[in-house]
Design a protein around this motif. Structure first.
Motif, PDB file in Angstrom:
ATOM      1  N   ALA A  14       0.596  -1.190  -0.087  1.00 30.29           N
ATOM      2  CA  ALA A  14       0.034   0.042   0.083  1.00 30.29           C
ATOM      3  C   ALA A  14       0.852   1.296   0.135  1.00 30.29           C
ATOM      4  CB  ALA A  14      -1.265  -0.174   1.436  1.00 30.29           C
ATOM      5  N   SER A  15       0.223   2.638  -1.022  1.00 26.87           N
ATOM      6  CA  SER A  15       0.948   3.787  -0.939  1.00 26.87           C
ATOM      7  C   SER A  15       1.251   4.015   0.347  1.00 26.87           C
ATOM      8  CB  SER A  15       0.859   4.082  -2.272  1.00 26.87           C
ATOM      9  OG  SER A  15      -0.397   4.594  -2.387  1.00 26.87           O
ATOM     10  N   GLU A  16       0.212   4.507   1.198  1.00 25.50           N
ATOM     11  CA  GLU A  16      -0.525   4.757   2.236  1.00 25.50           C
ATOM     12  C   GLU A  16       0.096   4.856   3.213  1.00 25.50           C
ATOM     13  OE1 GLU A  16      -4.108   7.694   1.807  1.00 25.50           O
ATOM     14  OE2 GLU A  16      -3.050   7.836  -0.178  1.00 25.50           O
ATOM     15  N   PHE A  17       0.850   5.171   3.971  1.00 19.62           N
ATOM     16  CA  PHE A  17       1.014   4.390   5.931  1.00 19.62           C
ATOM     17  C   PHE A  17      -0.655   4.599   6.298  1.00 19.62           C
ATOM     18  CE2 PHE A  17       1.990   5.229  10.002  1.00 19.62           C
ATOM     19  CZ  PHE A  17       3.007   4.203  10.201  1.00 19.62           C
ATOM     20  N   ASP A  18      -0.619   3.640   7.107  1.00 22.93           N
ATOM     21  CA  ASP A  18      -1.664   3.074   7.990  1.00 22.93           C
ATOM     22  C   ASP A  18      -2.165   2.752   9.254  1.00 22.93           C
ATOM     23  OD1 ASP A  18      -4.177   2.595   9.574  1.00 22.93           O
ATOM     24  OD2 ASP A  18      -4.980   1.963   7.316  1.00 22.93           O
ATOM     25  N   PRO A  19      -1.218   3.881  10.586  1.00 21.57           N
ATOM     26  CA  PRO A  19      -1.003   3.358  11.699  1.00 21.57           C
ATOM     27  C   PRO A  19      -1.409   2.539  12.782  1.00 21.57           C
ATOM     28  CG  PRO A  19      -1.545   6.045  11.574  1.00 21.57           C
ATOM     29  CD  PRO A  19      -1.877   5.340  10.118  1.00 21.57           C
ATOM     30  N   ALA A  79      10.513   2.807  -3.271  1.00 22.32           N
ATOM     31  CA  ALA A  79       9.274   3.177  -3.142  1.00 22.32           C
ATOM     32  C   ALA A  79       8.839   3.465  -4.950  1.00 22.32           C
ATOM     33  CB  ALA A  79       9.974   4.795  -3.138  1.00 22.32           C
ATOM     34  N   GLU A  80       8.071   2.136  -5.103  1.00 15.85           N
ATOM     35  CA  GLU A  80       7.688   1.733  -6.280  1.00 15.85           C
ATOM     36  C   GLU A  80       6.576   0.643  -6.547  1.00 15.85           C
ATOM     37  OE1 GLU A  80      10.064  -1.795  -8.548  1.00 15.85           O
ATOM     38  OE2 GLU A  80      11.681  -0.376  -7.612  1.00 15.85           O
ATOM     39  N   ILE A  81       5.660   0.351  -7.255  1.00 15.94           N
ATOM     40  CA  ILE A  81       4.836  -0.780  -6.909  1.00 15.94           C
ATOM     41  C   ILE A  81       5.113  -1.657  -6.275  1.00 15.94           C
ATOM     42  CG2 ILE A  81       2.765  -1.261  -7.964  1.00 15.94           C
ATOM     43  CD1 ILE A  81       2.777   0.663 -10.700  1.00 15.94           C
ATOM     44  N   SER A  86       9.461   3.329   1.850  1.00 18.05           N
ATOM     45  CA  SER A  86       9.530   4.529   2.152  1.00 18.05           C
ATOM     46  C   SER A  86       8.929   5.051   2.859  1.00 18.05           C
ATOM     47  CB  SER A  86      10.301   5.308   1.019  1.00 18.05           C
ATOM     48  OG  SER A  86       9.753   5.866   0.572  1.00 18.05           O
ATOM     49  N   ASP A  87       7.762   4.510   2.513  1.00 13.99           N
ATOM     50  CA  ASP A  87       6.500   5.524   2.836  1.00 13.99           C
ATOM     51  C   ASP A  87       5.890   4.711   4.859  1.00 13.99           C
ATOM     52  OD1 ASP A  87       5.358   7.407   1.235  1.00 13.99           O
ATOM     53  OD2 ASP A  87       5.071   5.592   0.145  1.00 13.99           O
ATOM     54  N   TRP A  88       6.466   3.784   4.785  1.00 16.20           N
ATOM     55  CA  TRP A  88       6.114   2.515   6.434  1.00 16.20           C
ATOM     56  C   TRP A  88       7.123   3.105   6.790  1.00 16.20           C
ATOM     57  CZ3 TRP A  88       1.409   0.511   7.269  1.00 16.20           C
ATOM     58  CH2 TRP A  88       0.293   0.583   6.112  1.00 16.20           C
ATOM     59  N   TYR A  89       8.443   2.374   6.318  1.00 13.61           N
ATOM     60  CA  TYR A  89       9.765   2.799   7.107  1.00 13.61           C
ATOM     61  C   TYR A  89      10.850   4.164   7.132  1.00 13.61           C
ATOM     62  CZ  TYR A  89       7.938  -1.917   6.841  1.00 13.61           C
ATOM     63  OH  TYR A  89       7.092  -3.023   6.620  1.00 13.61           O
ATOM     64  N   ALA A  90      11.284   3.860   8.324  1.00 11.11           N
ATOM     65  CA  ALA A  90      12.351   4.924   8.487  1.00 11.11           C
ATOM     66  C   ALA A  90      13.208   4.442   9.616  1.00 11.11           C
ATOM     67  CB  ALA A  90      11.735   6.271   8.860  1.00 11.11           C
ATOM     68  N   THR A  91      14.208   4.793   9.703  1.00  8.64           N
ATOM     69  CA  THR A  91      15.097   5.264  10.543  1.00  8.64           C
ATOM     70  C   THR A  91      15.734   6.476  11.167  1.00  8.64           C
ATOM     71  OG1 THR A  91      16.822   3.222  12.631  1.00  8.64           O
ATOM     72  CG2 THR A  91      16.928   3.398   9.652  1.00  8.64           C
ATOM     73  N   LYS A  92      16.844   6.222  12.325  1.00  5.68           N
ATOM     74  CA  LYS A  92      17.572   7.964  12.611  1.00  5.68           C
ATOM     75  C   LYS A  92      19.410   6.788  12.557  1.00  5.68           C
ATOM     76  CE  LYS A  92      14.850  10.672  14.905  1.00  5.68           C
ATOM     77  NZ  LYS A  92      14.184  11.738  16.305  1.00  5.68           N
ATOM     78  N   VAL A 106      28.732 -11.901  12.810  1.00 11.73           N
ATOM     79  CA  VAL A 106      27.683 -12.143  11.290  1.00 11.73           C
ATOM     80  C   VAL A 106      27.077 -10.109  11.346  1.00 11.73           C
ATOM     81  CG1 VAL A 106      25.577 -12.523  11.034  1.00 11.73           C
ATOM     82  CG2 VAL A 106      26.297 -13.993  12.390  1.00 11.73           C
ATOM     83  N   GLY A 107      26.945  -9.710   9.661  1.00 11.10           N
ATOM     84  CA  GLY A 107      26.416  -8.296   9.876  1.00 11.10           C
ATOM     85  C   GLY A 107      25.371  -8.847   8.876  1.00 11.10           C
ATOM     86  N   VAL A 108      24.602  -7.607   8.861  1.00  6.56           N
ATOM     87  CA  VAL A 108      22.962  -7.773   8.326  1.00  6.56           C
ATOM     88  C   VAL A 108      22.739  -7.030   7.279  1.00  6.56           C
ATOM     89  CG1 VAL A 108      20.661  -7.446   8.805  1.00  6.56           C
ATOM     90  CG2 VAL A 108      22.117  -9.313  10.483  1.00  6.56           C
ATOM     91  N   LEU A 109      22.594  -7.037   6.281  1.00  6.52           N
ATOM     92  CA  LEU A 109      22.205  -6.586   5.258  1.00  6.52           C
ATOM     93  C   LEU A 109      20.529  -6.832   5.082  1.00  6.52           C
ATOM     94  CD1 LEU A 109      24.684  -6.423   2.760  1.00  6.52           C
ATOM     95  CD2 LEU A 109      24.084  -4.756   4.501  1.00  6.52           C
ATOM     96  N   LEU A 110      20.062  -6.033   5.388  1.00 11.32           N
ATOM     97  CA  LEU A 110      18.269  -6.253   4.746  1.00 11.32           C
ATOM     98  C   LEU A 110      17.379  -5.748   3.411  1.00 11.32           C
ATOM     99  CD1 LEU A 110      16.147  -4.869   8.038  1.00 11.32           C
ATOM    100  CD2 LEU A 110      16.461  -7.110   7.082  1.00 11.32           C
ATOM    101  N   CYS A 111      17.252  -7.178   2.390  1.00  6.22           N
ATOM    102  CA  CYS A 111      17.352  -6.954   1.417  1.00  6.22           C
ATOM    103  C   CYS A 111      17.707  -5.846   0.419  1.00  6.22           C
ATOM    104  CB  CYS A 111      15.295  -6.581   1.080  1.00  6.22           C
ATOM    105  SG  CYS A 111      14.852  -7.149  -0.541  1.00  6.22           S
ATOM    106  N   THR A 112      17.497  -4.734  -0.164  1.00  4.30           N
ATOM    107  CA  THR A 112      17.933  -3.469  -0.998  1.00  4.30           C
ATOM    108  C   THR A 112      19.675  -3.732  -0.732  1.00  4.30           C
ATOM    109  OG1 THR A 112      15.744  -3.231  -1.561  1.00  4.30           O
ATOM    110  CG2 THR A 112      17.369  -1.326  -1.715  1.00  4.30           C
ATOM    111  N   GLU A 113      20.009  -3.159   0.530  1.00  2.00           N
ATOM    112  CA  GLU A 113      20.994  -3.181   0.785  1.00  2.00           C
ATOM    113  C   GLU A 113      21.915  -3.900   0.766  1.00  2.00           C
ATOM    114  OE1 GLU A 113      19.403  -0.947   5.610  1.00  2.00           O
ATOM    115  OE2 GLU A 113      20.104  -3.289   5.324  1.00  2.00           O
TER     116      GLU A 113
END
Length: 223
Positions: A14-19, A79-81, A86-92, A106-113
């Motif tokens: 879904a393209s819109e964040f829903d809490p 950020a694509e269909i 990017s509409d749902w997740y973020a981090t500082k 162990v190092g982790v790279l999550l998917c696109t990373e």
């Protein structure tokens, strides 16, 4: 290891964040982690949504002896269909540091990373022996397998990846095909509908040897 955000539907379709949907995903992963504990597997690596301010963070974690430990927060978001992450997740957080899991660094790279080899190389410089790549990717998996091989080549680490499979309601079709690469980049394991579980044995002596060889030893020199 499991695929990325394994419990419940793929909410980033879904393209819109829903809490409310976000909170439901958090709860489903809480229930899923309790189920993982009952399996009594010595070490598991996965990812889960956790609240960070008013958005979710996609947090990689380990589960050992019933204890959940945060390993890494995802920092690269499509950020694509089908993948409006990017509409749902973020981090500082800006952490790409290895952790000891099951006696391994162990190092982790999550998917696109995994597309960004500088982080695989950084893990190598910080002593990693294994890089884990939980994924939620579509049918075109070859590019991720290539990225995984390159992550192994530049780091000298084993690289293992698990992917979602099947059709997501109102979302993308996930391609499966988890894989494992040796420190040389050679493919040493892959999942399929006939073989949904892949098991590989790690040779840590091979990791140490590969990390002393080309291109792992090459240092950056800027004048």
């Amino acid at each position: 290891m499991t695929n990325e955000l394994p419990f419940g539907p793929w909410i980033a379709a879904a393209s819109e964040f829903d809490p409310e949907v976000a909170e439901l995903s958090v709860e489903r992963h809480r229930i899923g982690i309790e189920a993982l504990k009952r399996l009594e597997i010595p070490s598991i690596i996965s990812s889960r949504p956790v609240w960070e301010d008013k958005r979710l963070s996609n947090e990689a974690f380990s589960l050992e002896e019933g204890v959940v430990k945060s390993l890494h927060s995802k920092q690269y978001f499509p950020a694509e269909i089908g993948w409006f992450e990017s509409d749902w997740y973020a981090t500082k957080k800006r952490d790409f540091e290895p952790h000891i899991v099951g006696g391994l660094s162990v190092g982790v790279l999550l998917c696109t990373e995994v597309m960004f080899n500088e982080h695989a190389r950084h893990y190598r410089n910080r002593g990693a022996e294994l890089i884990v790549v939980p994924r939620a990717t579509g049918k075109a998996v070859d590019v991720f397998r290539t990225a995984g091989a390159m992550a192994a080549i530049v780091s000298g680490c084993y690289v293992v990846s698990s992917n979602r499979v099947g059709q997501s309601p109102n979302g993308p079709t996930f391609g499966g095909k988890g894989f494992a690469c040796a420190p040389s980049g050679e493919l040493i394991g892959m999942t399929s509908p006939e073989k949904p579980l892949a098991i590989v044995q790690l040779d840590l002596a091979a990791v140490k040897q590969k990390q002393k060889s080309y291109p792992c030893y090459v240092a950056e020199r800027i004048r």
